[in-house]
Design an enzyme around this catalytic site. Structure first.
Site, PDB file in Angstrom:
ATOM      1  N   HIS A  30      14.733 -46.413  -2.430  1.00  0.00           N
ATOM      2  CA  HIS A  30      14.242 -46.872  -1.412  1.00  0.00           C
ATOM      3  C   HIS A  30      13.721 -45.533  -0.667  1.00  0.00           C
ATOM      4  O   HIS A  30      13.025 -45.579  -0.008  1.00  0.00           O
ATOM      5  CB  HIS A  30      15.909 -47.354  -0.673  1.00  0.00           C
ATOM      6  CG  HIS A  30      15.318 -47.829   0.781  1.00  0.00           C
ATOM      7  ND1 HIS A  30      14.632 -48.973   1.681  1.00  0.00           N
ATOM      8  CD2 HIS A  30      15.708 -47.971   1.158  1.00  0.00           C
ATOM      9  CE1 HIS A  30      14.558 -49.237   2.645  1.00  0.00           C
ATOM     10  NE2 HIS A  30      15.639 -47.950   3.130  1.00  0.00           N
ATOM     11  N   CYS A  71      13.457 -43.834  15.055  1.00  0.00           N
ATOM     12  CA  CYS A  71      13.466 -44.632  15.705  1.00  0.00           C
ATOM     13  C   CYS A  71      13.142 -46.316  15.502  1.00  0.00           C
ATOM     14  O   CYS A  71      13.270 -47.066  16.015  1.00  0.00           O
ATOM     15  CB  CYS A  71      10.659 -44.893  16.478  1.00  0.00           C
ATOM     16  SG  CYS A  71      11.180 -43.383  17.879  1.00  0.00           S
TER      17      CYS A  71
END
Length: 412
Positions: A88, A47
């Site tokens: 990351h 999402c």
């Protein structure tokens, strides 16, 4: 081979942009297969983000392909390589880059993306390490305490709107994990889960049974809206499933709609109806910010874990560059050893089989001991100084410059 990351997330793009590049797991797997035609690829789409992780011998070309696949001409993207890309992903798996820091769902989503990807030795190592880091952060810090998911934040927001959720009837649209988590969070605050609807009736029935609710056919969504006070929608539909025309007049009864899907399930026009309050996943950020007090110190501890683990991955990735040179060095040494023994064959004819094995073992040990320090130095230098030492070693030992050597070959 270089590691390349191209993607976008809630930190860069609003939901109306993210939904344009959102993919279900099957779509992410298909994109990974297409992107991996000259290397490795994993697509992570949730999402809050859509990201492509690639390993390729031509990083600039790989980055361009990934940018095109993620609509780089229309969508703002971030681009990272090697250690920055590893950091990351480790932060993502640790929940440090989530809308709700420390949320638990992301670790499973990273695992699913890895399982569905077209990975080889580098991405295999990267994603396994990311999953390990994510678990380590949750074990060694308290970053995942108190509402630790978007679903929990949605329940908190509903309570802010209604004040007291007792007596509020909830309609769940979609029967996946996000809907179930939202239902549990709402029920814990006093709400009643009244009905569940899903395109798959069996899934709706399963979730409805867990909350003593009714499973209703998907085509009855409109009629169920009339009885609901709170609607939580989280499906994998590629287009809106709830329109303004489906919502009946409320006659002074507020309807609170929480759209947790990306792409969005609910037409934004619903928000313009009287007594209707629509919140999408980005609207939850205010609730999230309020829940972050006390988490920052834990987040700092988690960042330290991520940094240390990323350095370990960097050293491992750098060591791949020296593997072909080490293999060539061992092959050259073994060729010299076996060649000299062959020359001495006439002088060894009188040796017994046991004595021959002793000579073989002795000469092999001498070679290994002579090569040990140079190999250790090559590995250390690769992690700190790049490939300069590799070229020196090739020159000193007259090793072939094998650009096509397989970096997966493991030196003994």
């Amino acid at each position: 081979m270089s590691l390349v990351l191209v993607g976008t997330s809630h930190r860069l793009s609003p939901v109306e942009v993210r939904e344009r590049v959102a993919l279900d797991l099957a779509g992410a797997a298909e994109l990974a297969r297409r992107m991996a035609r000259s290397g490795e690829a994993v697509c992570l789409s949730t999402c809050n983000r859509t990201e492509l992780y690639l390993v390729d011998s031509e990083p600039e070309a790989a980055e361009e392909r990934a940018s095109q696949a993620l609509l780089g001409d229309e969508v703002e993207l971030y681009r990272m390589t090697d250690e920055a890309a590893a950091v990351h992903l480790f932060r993502v798996a640790a929940g440090l880059d989530s809308l709700v820091p420390g949320e638990g769902e992301i670790l499973g989503q990273v695992r699913d993306a890895y399982d569905a990807g077209a990975h080889g030795p580098v991405l295999d190592r990267l994603f396994r390490e990311a999953l390990r880091v994510g678990k380590k952060v949750r074990t060694e810090t308290a970053i995942n305490e108190s509402p630790a998911s978007v679903s929990s934040a949605a329940a908190a927001l509903a309570q802010q709107v209604f004040g007291d959720l007792k007596g509020c009837r909830v309609l769940l649209v979609g029967a996946g994990e996000v809907s179930e988590l939202a239902a549990r969070a709402l029920a814990a605050r006093g709400a009643t889960i009244g009905a569940v609807t899903s395109r798959t009736q069996a899934n709706a029935a399963r979730l409805a049974d867990a909350f003593d609710a009714h499973a209703v056919p998907f085509d009855r969504l409109g009629s169920e809206l009339d009885q609901a006070d709170v609607v939580v929608s989280s499906t994998s539909s590629s287009e809106p499933i709830m329109s303004r025309d489906q919502v009946p007049a409320r006659k002074g009864r507020p309807l609170f709609v929480i759209d947790l899907a990306v792409p969005r399930d609910v037409d934004p026009a619903v928000a313009r109806l009287e007594d209707c309050y629509l919140y999408d996943i980005d609207d939850l950020q205010a609730v999230v910010r309020e829940s972050l007090n006390g988490r920052w110190r834990e987040a700092e501890r988690a960042e330290g874990i991520v940094e240390r683990e990323a350095e370990r991955f960097r050293d491992w990735q750098a060591s791949l560059q020296v593997v072909p040179a080490i293999a060539s060095l061992r092959e050259r040494a073994e060729s010299i050893r076996s060649g000299e023994l062959a020359k001495a064959e006439s002088r060894l004819e009188g040796l017994s089989e046991s004595e021959r094995r002793t000579v073989e073992s002795l000469t092999t040990q001498i070679v290994n001991k002579l090569l040990h320090v140079p190999i250790v130095r090559l590995k250390q230098a690769a992690a700190t100084e790049g490939t300069g030492y590799v070229e020196v070693a090739r020159d000193l030992f007259d090793l072939p410059d094998d650009e096509n050597a397989d970096p997966r070959r493991k030196p003994r």
